[in-house]
Design a protein around this motif. Structure first.
Motif, PDB file in Angstrom:
ATOM      1  N   VAL A  12      -3.797 -15.306   8.817  1.00 13.76           N
ATOM      2  CA  VAL A  12      -4.006 -14.536   7.705  1.00 13.76           C
ATOM      3  C   VAL A  12      -5.096 -13.382   7.428  1.00 13.76           C
ATOM      4  N   LEU A  16      -5.959  -8.292   8.624  1.00 16.05           N
ATOM      5  CA  LEU A  16      -6.869  -6.953   8.275  1.00 16.05           C
ATOM      6  C   LEU A  16      -6.913  -5.918   9.629  1.00 16.05           C
ATOM      7  N   THR A  19      -4.365  -3.154   8.846  1.00 19.96           N
ATOM      8  CA  THR A  19      -4.742  -2.008   7.961  1.00 19.96           C
ATOM      9  C   THR A  19      -6.020  -1.322   8.463  1.00 19.96           C
ATOM     10  N   ARG A  23      -5.915   2.634   9.208  1.00 15.93           N
ATOM     11  CA  ARG A  23      -6.979   3.720   8.772  1.00 15.93           C
ATOM     12  C   ARG A  23      -7.712   4.504   9.891  1.00 15.93           C
ATOM     13  N   GLY A  90      -9.903  -9.494  -1.182  1.00 15.48           N
ATOM     14  CA  GLY A  90      -9.353  -9.472  -0.003  1.00 15.48           C
ATOM     15  C   GLY A  90      -9.764  -8.175   0.721  1.00 15.48           C
ATOM     16  N   GLY A  92     -11.190  -7.472   3.622  1.00 16.13           N
ATOM     17  CA  GLY A  92     -11.057  -7.108   4.940  1.00 16.13           C
ATOM     18  C   GLY A  92     -12.035  -6.694   5.580  1.00 16.13           C
ATOM     19  N   ASP A  94     -12.477  -3.368   5.301  1.00 11.22           N
ATOM     20  CA  ASP A  94     -12.417  -1.955   4.769  1.00 11.22           C
ATOM     21  C   ASP A  94     -13.814  -1.545   4.037  1.00 11.22           C
ATOM     22  N   ASP A 112     -13.968 -11.789   0.396  1.00 16.05           N
ATOM     23  CA  ASP A 112     -13.043 -12.156   1.247  1.00 16.05           C
ATOM     24  C   ASP A 112     -13.433 -13.493   2.157  1.00 16.05           C
ATOM     25  N   ALA A 135     -15.654 -16.123   0.189  1.00 15.29           N
ATOM     26  CA  ALA A 135     -14.999 -17.258  -0.440  1.00 15.29           C
ATOM     27  C   ALA A 135     -13.572 -16.848  -0.395  1.00 15.29           C
ATOM     28  N   CYS A 136     -12.842 -18.017  -0.614  1.00 18.13           N
ATOM     29  CA  CYS A 136     -11.465 -18.118  -0.742  1.00 18.13           C
ATOM     30  C   CYS A 136     -11.252 -17.760  -2.234  1.00 18.13           C
ATOM     31  N   ASP A 157      -6.183  -4.555  -2.195  1.00 19.26           N
ATOM     32  CA  ASP A 157      -5.333  -3.513  -1.214  1.00 19.26           C
ATOM     33  C   ASP A 157      -4.660  -4.453  -0.113  1.00 19.26           C
ATOM     34  N   LEU A 159      -3.663  -7.378  -0.608  1.00 16.79           N
ATOM     35  CA  LEU A 159      -3.927  -8.570  -0.584  1.00 16.79           C
ATOM     36  C   LEU A 159      -2.947  -9.727  -1.423  1.00 16.79           C
ATOM     37  N   PHE A 162      -0.138 -12.631   0.044  1.00 17.48           N
ATOM     38  CA  PHE A 162      -0.673 -13.523   0.874  1.00 17.48           C
ATOM     39  C   PHE A 162      -1.178 -14.937  -0.108  1.00 17.48           C
TER      40      PHE A 162
HETATM   41  C1  LIG Z   1      -3.604  -7.188   4.807  1.00 17.09           C
HETATM   42  S1  LIG Z   1      -5.394  -7.613   4.754  1.00 17.09           S
HETATM   43  C2  LIG Z   1      -6.320  -6.173   3.781  1.00 17.09           C
HETATM   44  C3  LIG Z   1      -7.531  -6.209   4.124  1.00 17.09           C
HETATM   45  C4  LIG Z   1      -8.225  -4.882   3.257  1.00 17.09           C
HETATM   46  N1  LIG Z   1      -7.961  -4.871   1.906  1.00 17.09           N
HETATM   47  C5  LIG Z   1      -7.559  -3.738   3.780  1.00 17.09           C
HETATM   48  O1  LIG Z   1      -7.039  -2.926   3.264  1.00 17.09           O
HETATM   49  O2  LIG Z   1      -8.066  -3.424   5.100  1.00 17.09           O
HETATM   50  C6  LIG Z   1      -5.264  -8.942   3.628  1.00 17.09           C
HETATM   51  C7  LIG Z   1      -6.898  -9.676   3.496  1.00 17.09           C
HETATM   52  O3  LIG Z   1      -6.827 -10.550   2.338  1.00 17.09           O
HETATM   53  C8  LIG Z   1      -7.614 -11.679   2.574  1.00 17.09           C
HETATM   54  N2  LIG Z   1      -7.134 -12.713   2.165  1.00 17.09           N
HETATM   55  C9  LIG Z   1      -5.908 -13.344   1.925  1.00 17.09           C
HETATM   56  N3  LIG Z   1      -5.745 -14.396   1.061  1.00 17.09           N
HETATM   57  C10 LIG Z   1      -7.182 -14.567   0.822  1.00 17.09           C
HETATM   58  C11 LIG Z   1      -7.667 -15.586   0.005  1.00 17.09           C
HETATM   59  N4  LIG Z   1      -7.177 -16.727  -0.403  1.00 17.09           N
HETATM   60  N5  LIG Z   1      -9.201 -15.504  -0.389  1.00 17.09           N
HETATM   61  C12 LIG Z   1      -9.996 -14.409   0.208  1.00 17.09           C
HETATM   62  N6  LIG Z   1      -9.395 -13.623   0.885  1.00 17.09           N
HETATM   63  C13 LIG Z   1      -8.034 -13.430   1.285  1.00 17.09           C
HETATM   64  C14 LIG Z   1      -7.283 -11.602   4.129  1.00 17.09           C
HETATM   65  O4  LIG Z   1      -8.401 -12.269   4.894  1.00 17.09           O
HETATM   66  C15 LIG Z   1      -7.480 -10.159   4.750  1.00 17.09           C
HETATM   67  O5  LIG Z   1      -8.508  -9.651   4.741  1.00 17.09           O
END
Ligand SMILES: C[S@@+](CC[C@H](N)C(=O)[O-])C[C@H]1O[C@@H](n2cnc3c(N)ncnc32)[C@H](O)[C@@H]1O
Length: 273
Positions: A12, A16, A19, A23, A90, A92, A94, A112, A135-136, A157, A159, A162
């Motif tokens: 998961v 990142l 994305t 970019r 989330g 990532g 970015d 994240d 953090a989660c 973005d 997020l 998931f």
């Molecule tokens: C598709 S990536 C997008 C990352 C960023 N926003 C970007 O646009 O590049 C999804 C992000 O959500 C984070 N994520 C997913 N579930 C999460 C959670 N429960 N807590 C914290 N982060 C989470 C992942 O670690 C990942 O970095």
């Protein structure tokens, strides 16, 4: 040459890379949509074979255009509320703060998982207004680190898919109780497209990790929480940046834009609370 940063992300977290790579590729295109040179620098610093992602130009344009419209939402909010806090859920890898360039009075929080926050510290430039929270998002503690008495711009973005539906609703509930007022902006797909994504080569890797189904009706989040009010839906098939898409993607997007379902296959949504 400096040693590249090892990440060891879970599947998961590793979403990142797509994305980020999107970019970076957009930034190197002849006519960039987002134009984010920090993404190119970040890719260079990580020990990961980005070529193995084989991102198609359709995904690259989608990643760039949705980031551009989410940036626009954040920029609009911090311009109207220079005392705002911005929370990128989330985040990532970015570097949104470097694109938005908020007024110096804005406080910015990128949230994240701890492994991602640590990687951010290693590969992204420091910004005096930004704090990294590892953090989660389903853990409640991290919001205590964010001032609740300032207008909040919450952006997500790539997020929401998931998180499970009950986790999304619990998170929105915590956000609306923590902040007096604010906005929430995120990107979304139409449920029919999300269903299809499991079969599309470009999307199936990520689709297999998703835990919630997107909604069709943009008013639906009002049913998640009594304080949430729909503000705006931007269909990314109808934005002027479509003119910058590569020819085949541009044609496909323009055709999709004629269908009420397909034109909402990728969108940016904005809510007030
Ligand atoms: C598709 S990536 C997008 C990352 C960023 N926003 C970007 O646009 O590049 C999804 C992000 O959500 C984070 N994520 C997913 N579930 C999460 C959670 N429960 N807590 C914290 N982060 C989470 C992942 O670690 C990942 O970095």
């Amino acid at each position: 040459m400096k040693t590249k940063v090892q990440t060891g992300f879970t599947p998961v977290q590793a979403t990142l890379y797509e994305t980020l790579a999107g970019r970076a590729l957009d930034s190197r295109a002849r006519r960039p949509i987002l134009g984010d040179p920090t993404a190119v620098d970040t890719v260079r610093k990580i020990d990961f074979d980005f070529s193995r992602l084989r991102l198609g130009s359709g995904l690259v344009t989608q990643v760039a255009v949705r980031a551009r419209y989410l940036d626009k939402a954040v920029r609009g909010f911090v311009t109207a509320h220079p005392d705002a806090v911005v929370v990128d859920l989330g985040a990532g890898l970015d570097a949104r703060i470097f694109r938005v360039l908020p007024p110096s009075t804005v406080a910015w929080f990128d949230v994240d998982f701890p492994a991602v926050a640590e990687a951010r510290r290693q590969v992204l430039p420091d910004h005096p207004q930004a704090r990294q929270l590892g953090a989660c998002l389903t853990d409640p503690w991290w919001l205590d680190e964010v001032p609740g008495d300032r207008p909040a711009m919450v952006v997500a973005d790539g997020l929401l898919p998931f998180l499970a539906q009950e986790e999304i609703e619990a998170l929105v509930d915590r956000l609306t109780r923590h902040f007096r007022t604010g906005e929430l902006a995120f990107n979304g797909y139409h449920p029919r497209i999300a269903g299809l994504a499991r079969y599309l080569p470009a999307m199936k890797r990520t689709a297999a990790l998703t835990r919630s189904v997107p909604f069709a009706d943009p008013y639906e989040p009002e049913s998640w929480n009594a304080r949430v009010r729909f503000v705006e839906e931007t269909s990314l098939a109808h934005v002027p940046e479509v003119a910058l898409f590569p020819p085949a993607i541009r044609l496909g997007t323009r055709l999709a834009g004629r269908s009420s379902t397909l034109s909402r296959s990728s969108r940016v949504l904005r809510y007030r609370f």
